[in-house]
Scaffold this motif. Structure first.
Motif, PDB file in Angstrom:
ATOM      1  N   LEU A 233       0.889  -1.180   0.032  1.00 48.79           N
ATOM      2  CA  LEU A 233       0.002   0.010  -0.149  1.00 48.79           C
ATOM      3  C   LEU A 233       0.930   1.148  -0.178  1.00 48.79           C
ATOM      4  CD1 LEU A 233      -2.623  -1.082   2.720  1.00 48.79           C
ATOM      5  CD2 LEU A 233      -3.035  -0.825   0.231  1.00 48.79           C
TER       6      LEU A 233
ATOM      7  N   LEU B  26      -8.292  -3.484   7.300  1.00 50.21           N
ATOM      8  CA  LEU B  26      -7.131  -2.631   7.662  1.00 50.21           C
ATOM      9  C   LEU B  26      -7.452  -1.641   8.647  1.00 50.21           C
ATOM     10  CD1 LEU B  26      -5.998  -1.067   3.904  1.00 50.21           C
ATOM     11  CD2 LEU B  26      -4.723  -2.345   5.377  1.00 50.21           C
ATOM     12  N   LYS B  27      -6.608  -1.948   9.605  1.00 49.90           N
ATOM     13  CA  LYS B  27      -6.449  -0.717  10.661  1.00 49.90           C
ATOM     14  C   LYS B  27      -8.240  -1.172  11.350  1.00 49.90           C
ATOM     15  CE  LYS B  27      -3.326   2.155   9.253  1.00 49.90           C
ATOM     16  NZ  LYS B  27      -3.100   3.166   8.060  1.00 49.90           N
ATOM     17  N   ARG B  29     -10.826  -1.765  10.348  1.00 54.25           N
ATOM     18  CA  ARG B  29     -11.819  -1.562   9.392  1.00 54.25           C
ATOM     19  C   ARG B  29     -12.131  -2.250   8.232  1.00 54.25           C
ATOM     20  NH1 ARG B  29     -11.502   3.632   6.975  1.00 54.25           N
ATOM     21  NH2 ARG B  29     -13.200   2.928   5.887  1.00 54.25           N
ATOM     22  N   VAL B  31     -12.300  -3.073   4.612  1.00 53.10           N
ATOM     23  CA  VAL B  31     -12.416  -2.239   3.251  1.00 53.10           C
ATOM     24  C   VAL B  31     -12.888  -3.288   2.224  1.00 53.10           C
ATOM     25  CG1 VAL B  31     -10.529  -0.603   4.220  1.00 53.10           C
ATOM     26  CG2 VAL B  31      -9.655  -2.947   2.990  1.00 53.10           C
ATOM     27  N   ASN B  51     -16.331   7.708  -3.527  1.00 57.42           N
ATOM     28  CA  ASN B  51     -14.708   7.513  -3.013  1.00 57.42           C
ATOM     29  C   ASN B  51     -14.772   6.877  -1.974  1.00 57.42           C
ATOM     30  OD1 ASN B  51     -14.713  11.245  -4.077  1.00 57.42           O
ATOM     31  ND2 ASN B  51     -13.761   9.468  -4.992  1.00 57.42           N
ATOM     32  N   GLY B  52     -13.653   5.900  -1.715  1.00 61.63           N
ATOM     33  CA  GLY B  52     -13.713   5.245  -0.536  1.00 61.63           C
ATOM     34  C   GLY B  52     -14.378   4.148  -0.551  1.00 61.63           C
ATOM     35  N   SER B  53     -15.116   3.460  -1.446  1.00 60.73           N
ATOM     36  CA  SER B  53     -16.079   2.563  -1.433  1.00 60.73           C
ATOM     37  C   SER B  53     -15.046   1.057  -1.572  1.00 60.73           C
ATOM     38  CB  SER B  53     -16.795   2.568  -2.748  1.00 60.73           C
ATOM     39  OG  SER B  53     -16.266   2.764  -3.984  1.00 60.73           O
ATOM     40  N   GLY B  54     -13.811   1.299  -2.207  1.00 64.05           N
ATOM     41  CA  GLY B  54     -13.017   0.101  -2.133  1.00 64.05           C
ATOM     42  C   GLY B  54     -12.721  -0.341  -3.636  1.00 64.05           C
ATOM     43  N   LYS B  55     -12.695   0.486  -4.515  1.00 66.03           N
ATOM     44  CA  LYS B  55     -12.275   0.121  -5.910  1.00 66.03           C
ATOM     45  C   LYS B  55     -10.770   0.193  -5.996  1.00 66.03           C
ATOM     46  CE  LYS B  55     -13.833   4.275  -7.564  1.00 66.03           C
ATOM     47  NZ  LYS B  55     -14.410   4.922  -6.252  1.00 66.03           N
ATOM     48  N   THR B  56     -10.124   0.836  -5.663  1.00 65.82           N
ATOM     49  CA  THR B  56      -8.615   0.606  -5.580  1.00 65.82           C
ATOM     50  C   THR B  56      -8.148  -0.120  -4.966  1.00 65.82           C
ATOM     51  OG1 THR B  56      -8.254   3.108  -5.781  1.00 65.82           O
ATOM     52  CG2 THR B  56      -6.306   1.923  -5.062  1.00 65.82           C
ATOM     53  N   MET B  57      -8.689  -0.731  -3.646  1.00 64.22           N
ATOM     54  CA  MET B  57      -8.539  -1.812  -2.902  1.00 64.22           C
ATOM     55  C   MET B  57      -8.815  -3.177  -3.837  1.00 64.22           C
ATOM     56  SD  MET B  57      -6.765  -1.636  -0.240  1.00 64.22           S
ATOM     57  CE  MET B  57      -7.253  -0.160   0.451  1.00 64.22           C
ATOM     58  N   GLU B  95      -3.463   4.538  -8.824  1.00 63.32           N
ATOM     59  CA  GLU B  95      -3.585   5.805  -8.735  1.00 63.32           C
ATOM     60  C   GLU B  95      -2.360   6.850  -8.320  1.00 63.32           C
ATOM     61  OE1 GLU B  95      -5.994   5.408  -4.411  1.00 63.32           O
ATOM     62  OE2 GLU B  95      -7.030   6.208  -5.984  1.00 63.32           O
ATOM     63  N   GLU B 170      -8.591   4.720 -12.585  1.00 60.86           N
ATOM     64  CA  GLU B 170      -9.005   6.006 -12.735  1.00 60.86           C
ATOM     65  C   GLU B 170      -8.034   6.340 -13.810  1.00 60.86           C
ATOM     66  OE1 GLU B 170     -11.315   7.604 -10.867  1.00 60.86           O
ATOM     67  OE2 GLU B 170     -11.312   6.720  -9.057  1.00 60.86           O
ATOM     68  N   HIS B 202     -14.796   6.834 -11.149  1.00 63.63           N
ATOM     69  CA  HIS B 202     -16.038   7.342 -10.549  1.00 63.63           C
ATOM     70  C   HIS B 202     -16.879   8.253 -11.743  1.00 63.63           C
ATOM     71  CE1 HIS B 202     -12.876   9.907  -8.843  1.00 63.63           C
ATOM     72  NE2 HIS B 202     -13.659  10.745  -9.706  1.00 63.63           N
TER      73      HIS B 202
HETATM   74  N1  LIG Z   1      -3.360   2.206   4.059  1.00 67.91           N
HETATM   75  C1  LIG Z   1      -4.780   2.229   4.431  1.00 67.91           C
HETATM   76  N2  LIG Z   1      -5.063   2.077   5.770  1.00 67.91           N
HETATM   77  C2  LIG Z   1      -6.122   1.964   6.107  1.00 67.91           C
HETATM   78  N3  LIG Z   1      -7.366   2.275   5.379  1.00 67.91           N
HETATM   79  C3  LIG Z   1      -7.164   2.271   4.015  1.00 67.91           C
HETATM   80  C4  LIG Z   1      -5.877   2.350   3.676  1.00 67.91           C
HETATM   81  N4  LIG Z   1      -5.901   2.478   2.178  1.00 67.91           N
HETATM   82  C5  LIG Z   1      -7.352   2.629   1.989  1.00 67.91           C
HETATM   83  N5  LIG Z   1      -8.079   2.553   3.056  1.00 67.91           N
HETATM   84  C6  LIG Z   1      -9.303   2.708   3.051  1.00 67.91           C
HETATM   85  O1  LIG Z   1      -9.950   1.541   2.464  1.00 67.91           O
HETATM   86  C7  LIG Z   1     -11.094   2.117   1.789  1.00 67.91           C
HETATM   87  C8  LIG Z   1     -11.247   1.733   0.449  1.00 67.91           C
HETATM   88  O2  LIG Z   1     -10.170   2.629  -0.279  1.00 67.91           O
HETATM   89  P1  LIG Z   1     -10.177   2.711  -1.642  1.00 67.91           P
HETATM   90  O3  LIG Z   1      -8.845   3.460  -1.917  1.00 67.91           O
HETATM   91  O4  LIG Z   1     -10.209   1.509  -2.380  1.00 67.91           O
HETATM   92  O5  LIG Z   1     -11.212   3.534  -2.333  1.00 67.91           O
HETATM   93  P2  LIG Z   1     -11.759   3.944  -3.949  1.00 67.91           P
HETATM   94  O6  LIG Z   1     -12.934   3.219  -4.059  1.00 67.91           O
HETATM   95  O7  LIG Z   1     -10.700   3.571  -4.622  1.00 67.91           O
HETATM   96  O8  LIG Z   1     -11.988   5.536  -3.611  1.00 67.91           O
HETATM   97  P3  LIG Z   1     -11.627   6.768  -4.641  1.00 67.91           P
HETATM   98  O9  LIG Z   1     -12.833   6.941  -5.560  1.00 67.91           O
HETATM   99  O10 LIG Z   1     -11.531   7.845  -3.848  1.00 67.91           O
HETATM  100  O11 LIG Z   1     -10.411   6.433  -5.316  1.00 67.91           O
HETATM  101  C9  LIG Z   1     -11.278   3.754   2.277  1.00 67.91           C
HETATM  102  O12 LIG Z   1     -12.407   3.459   3.179  1.00 67.91           O
HETATM  103  C10 LIG Z   1      -9.930   3.871   2.861  1.00 67.91           C
HETATM  104  O13 LIG Z   1     -10.178   4.663   4.096  1.00 67.91           O
END
Ligand SMILES: Nc1ncnc2c1ncn2[C@@H]1O[C@H](COP(=O)(O)OP(=O)(O)OP(=O)(O)O)[C@@H](O)[C@H]1O
Ligand SMILES: [Mg+2]
Lengths: 236, 231
Positions: A233, B26-27, B29, B31, B51-57, B95, B170, B202
């Motif tokens: 990450l 993660l932490k 929470r 994700v 934003n923050g829904s978890g796409k990147t993850m 990203e 993105e 998005h």
């Molecule tokens: N290193 C990390 N430690 C803890 N939580 C994380 C970490 N990286 C991401 N998150 C959490 O994981 C969740 C999903 O994050 P992610 O980056 O996948 O969102 P996203 O859908 O890609 O958003 P965006 O449209 O903003 O790119 C978020 O709630 C974020 O707070």
């Protein structure tokens, strides 16, 4: 890439720190000649340390380099290596190359300065054992830094390296000036960069080569284990 | 493009990424929560969500960049982090990433290409042209690139080695309308060559134009999937 600049800046800062140390605590006067005065039987801890300050600088710069690997660039490379073990092999090759580079520099500078200041007569190094030792220590030091990188964020990692260096400077000095147990002296490893110091201590060179090798393998094992389970990450 | 071509081009290998009850915490929470889905080649999958829904993850999970808290990812029936470390032949756009700032676009790809030796100079140049960097192949250096130029280079990086799996986070960020069309055209061409493409965005409009299958991500889960047909 911003943090890289910061680290390069810090590295230079560290170098200056060593120069100031040299000026204030070592020879009274700050001259190039004093900085490179040979380490002979009569040299004290600080003189030994200053003599090898290149090593610290290179190792620190290397830390900055490793730091930059923890960017997206590293991820792109990892993905292409496909296997962690390939990336791991590559890491070791890079450290190896840096070692060779450093040693060439070390030898050249050593001879240049000993010629310049006609100090060669008072210095009796066994170059081979010195280089072997340096090689092990250099690797160990760089790998330890890499471990810091893997376990901690940039800032914590760099702070630890600074503490590490500072601690060994202090421990090294106090132990050597006042004597002390061999094991502590081994822990304060900068002392052991010069074979002379070891022969004074009557420590069998082979024994601590082996000790360092074992440590070396331990660190490598830890790094490999960590690389395999790390979450790539973005770090802060 | 007919099936025979596909077979010749790929040596008959089909690409498949399968998530099985994948969860990531993660932490403390969650994700990603119990995601199960199979991605096949020859289609563009669009991940959309706030934003923050978890796409990147989710993209990271598919590339093998994170470890599952629960569940597993299989790439061509091989379990990630067990049978293999990363998905093979994968191009990824992370990203906001930055390539080496002191080198030109061409040099950047050349350095990356040295690891696998599958792309030659012509491949690099063609890819850079396809993403719209034809005027910036050898200069300036990446440090002096604009946001959009950087993004184009990042896309090029993910496809120039003929990667069979392409994961883009993105990709249209910072691109002007013309460049977006170019990017879409490129991705469709790659899809038709039989690649497995997953794009997170998005931007609803890009999603509509691009995705064959839309996956709606809500709070780390795939809420709904919809197969649509686009050009
Ligand atoms: N290193 C990390 N430690 C803890 N939580 C994380 C970490 N990286 C991401 N998150 C959490 O994981 C969740 C999903 O994050 P992610 O980056 O996948 O969102 P996203 O859908 O890609 O958003 P965006 O449209 O903003 O790119 C978020 O709630 C974020 O707070
Ligand atoms: Mg994202």
């Amino acid at each position: 890439m911003k943090s890289q600049n910061k680290l390069a800046f810090l590295s230079i800062g560290l170098l200056l720190f060593y120069l100031i140390l040299a000026k204030n605590y070592l020879f009274g006067k700050f001259t190039i000649q004093n900085l490179f005065r040979g380490v002979d039987f009569g040299a004290n801890t600080m003189q030994t340390l200053v003599f090898i300050f290149f090593f610290f600088t290179i190792a620190t710069l290397n830390f900055a380099l490793l730091q930059s690997w923890f960017s997206d660039w590293l991820i792109l490379q990892l993905i292409r290596y496909k296997k962690i073990s390939h990336a791991f092999k590559n890491l070791n090759e890079t450290i190896f190359k840096l070692n060779v580079l450093f040693h060439i520099m070390f030898i050249i500078l050593f001879f240049v300065f000993s010629e310049l200041f006609h100090a060669s007569s008072s210095i009796s190094f066994s170059l081979l054992s010195m280089l072997l030792t340096n090689f092990l220590i250099c690797n160990l030091y760089m790998l330890t830094q890499f471990l810091f990188n893997l376990y901690f964020s940039d800032r914590v990692g760099y702070f630890l390296v600074l503490v590490y260096a500072g601690l060994f400077l202090m421990v090294g000095e106090s132990l050597f000036v006042n004597g002390g147990s061999v094991i502590f002296q081994i822990l304060a490893w900068p002392q052991f960069i010069c074979q002379q110091r070891l022969s004074i201590l009557h420590v069998n060179l082979l024994v601590w080569y082996v000790i360092l090798l074992v440590l070396f393998m331990l660190v490598e094992g830890l790094i490999y284990g960590r690389l395999r389970q790390i979450d790539w990450l973005r770090r802060d | 493009m007919d099936d025979l071509d596909k077979l010749i081009g790929y040596g008959g290998i089909k690409m498949k990424i399968e998530l099985r009850h994948f969860s990531k915490t993660l932490k403390k929470r969650s994700v990603l929560t119990d995601v199960s889905y199979t991605f096949n080649d020859g289609a563009i999958y669009g991940l959309y969500g706030i934003n923050g829904s978890g796409k990147t993850m989710l993209l990271r999970a598919m590339a093998g960049l994170i470890h599952a808290t629960n569940g597993e990812v299989l790439v061509n029936d091989k379990i990630l982090h067990k049978d293999i470390d990363f998905s093979p032949e994968t191009g990824i756009l992370i990203e906001n990433m930055s390539l080496l700032p002191q080198y030109s676009a061409f040099e950047n790809l050349k350095i990356l290409g040295k690891i696998q030796h599958v792309a030659n100079d012509a491949d690099i140049e063609n890819t850079l042209k396809a993403v719209g960097l034809e005027a910036n192949i050898h200069e300036p250096v990446v440090k002096d690139f604009s946001l959009g130029m950087r993004q184009k280079l990042n896309i090029a990086q993910a496809v120039f080695e003929d990667q069979k799996i392409i994961l883009l986070d993105e990709p249209t960020n910072g691109l002007d309308t013309d460049s977006v069309s170019k990017c879409i055209k490129l991705l469709r061409k790659l899809r038709d060559e039989g690649k497995l493409i997953v794009v997170a965005t998005h931007v609803a409009e890009d999603m509509k134009k691009l995705a064959d299958v839309q996956l709606h991500i809500v709070e780390g889960k795939i809420e709904s999937t919809e197969r649509v047909s686009v050009g």
